[in-house]
Design an enzyme around this catalytic site. Sequence first.
Site, PDB file in Angstrom:
ATOM      1  NE  ARG A 198      30.948  40.374  38.989  1.00 23.33           N
ATOM      2  CZ  ARG A 198      31.654  41.061  39.873  1.00 23.33           C
ATOM      3  NH1 ARG A 198      32.317  42.133  39.501  1.00 23.33           N
ATOM      4  NH2 ARG A 198      31.715  40.667  41.134  1.00 23.33           N
ATOM      5  CE  LYS A 223      37.404  40.096  45.024  1.00 24.14           C
ATOM      6  NZ  LYS A 223      37.440  39.961  43.536  1.00 24.14           N
ATOM      7  CB  THR A 224      30.545  38.217  46.526  1.00 23.28           C
ATOM      8  OG1 THR A 224      31.171  39.502  46.465  1.00 23.28           O
ATOM      9  CG2 THR A 224      29.238  38.336  47.296  1.00 23.28           C
ATOM     10  CB  THR A 247      39.956  44.401  43.310  1.00 23.51           C
ATOM     11  OG1 THR A 247      39.775  45.765  43.742  1.00 23.51           O
ATOM     12  CG2 THR A 247      38.584  43.739  43.198  1.00 23.51           C
ATOM     13  CG  ASP A 256      33.044  43.477  47.881  1.00 22.75           C
ATOM     14  OD1 ASP A 256      34.210  43.067  47.677  1.00 22.75           O
ATOM     15  OD2 ASP A 256      32.204  43.601  46.968  1.00 22.75           O
TER      16      ASP A 256
END
Length: 355
Positions: free
Chosen positions: A236, A83-84, A177, A128
């Site tokens: 990740r 997402k980032t 999330t 975020d």
Amino acid sequence: MNDDTRTGITKNAGANEDSLRMVSADPISGEVLSDEELRPDTLDGFIGQPRLKAQLGLFLDAARKRDVAPDHILLAGPPGLGKTTLAMIVAKEMNVPIRITSGPAIQHAGDLASMLSSLESGEILFIDEIHRLPRAAEELLYIAMEDFRVDVMVGKGPGASSIPLTLPRFTVVGATTREGMLPSPLRARFGFTAHLDFYPHEELERLIERSASVLQVALVGDAATELSLRSRGTPRIANRLLRRVRDWAVVHDLIEVSSDDVRQALSLYQIDTEGLDRLDIAVLSAVVKQFNGGPVGLNNLSAMVGEEAETVETVCEPYLVREGFLMRTPKGRVATDKAWRHLGLEAHTDVSKLF
């Protein structure tokens, strides 16, 4: 042993100078130090999520052709899926600056107001964990996103007055999330919502190969496949495991990393073939061995493994349930046949008694 009286340093007598290495905390020239170096900076370079990429590419192309800032974007999905990275790609594709903050970092509406009032035309504001914004900041953001203005309070008490401040057109990119925790008025103000899904092994394998080339790790044979199978469908985690495998290769002076090297390295970190770690195995073992397959309540289970109930529920259970190792029933958590087999045991749970 010889002593250098001038420096006070003790030297090894007769040591081969070529065998002595200088160890320093300074980075080697060109060494990649952070995950930032592994992030792609274009949409074409972003691996995975093909449907989302097509939708987002069309969305940004239309904004560029109309020469306006794109509508606000909401990125929803589990942690670690990019997402980032996508928020930064949006800024890069639109060739505009990006300002990064998070919901927990904004304590008061005034924090958000000062940030909004300093935005430039077309700038990206990335928030975020946007579902964790304070209520007062959410209400301020509603007006800013829809009307591009913010009301600044001047003075206190009965004499206080509100001065509307016009904002340049900007784009909010929110990441969450837990999309269900977003208030409906806030969610409705996003013009484009992107849902990120867990990655299949094939896409993770491509991502690992790309990261390995950036990190200068030579993966051979099925090494990338072996890593992808243990990465829980999350980029990740894949990049993190790749770094640990790189550590293994450096310590063992390996020029190339094979699938056997991957298995040995991750075995040291207690990551098994299904991507389960120490805590995952402890949870499954407790359900199967101490509670005979379940059902077992969350509090009893967390006490048995020595972890907080929230840790078991939010860290372990989502993956175990998604991969079919665990079931949630009205009576508690139950181990599936797959969990018994994974632990090398024979299942003997009567499913008819669970409901």
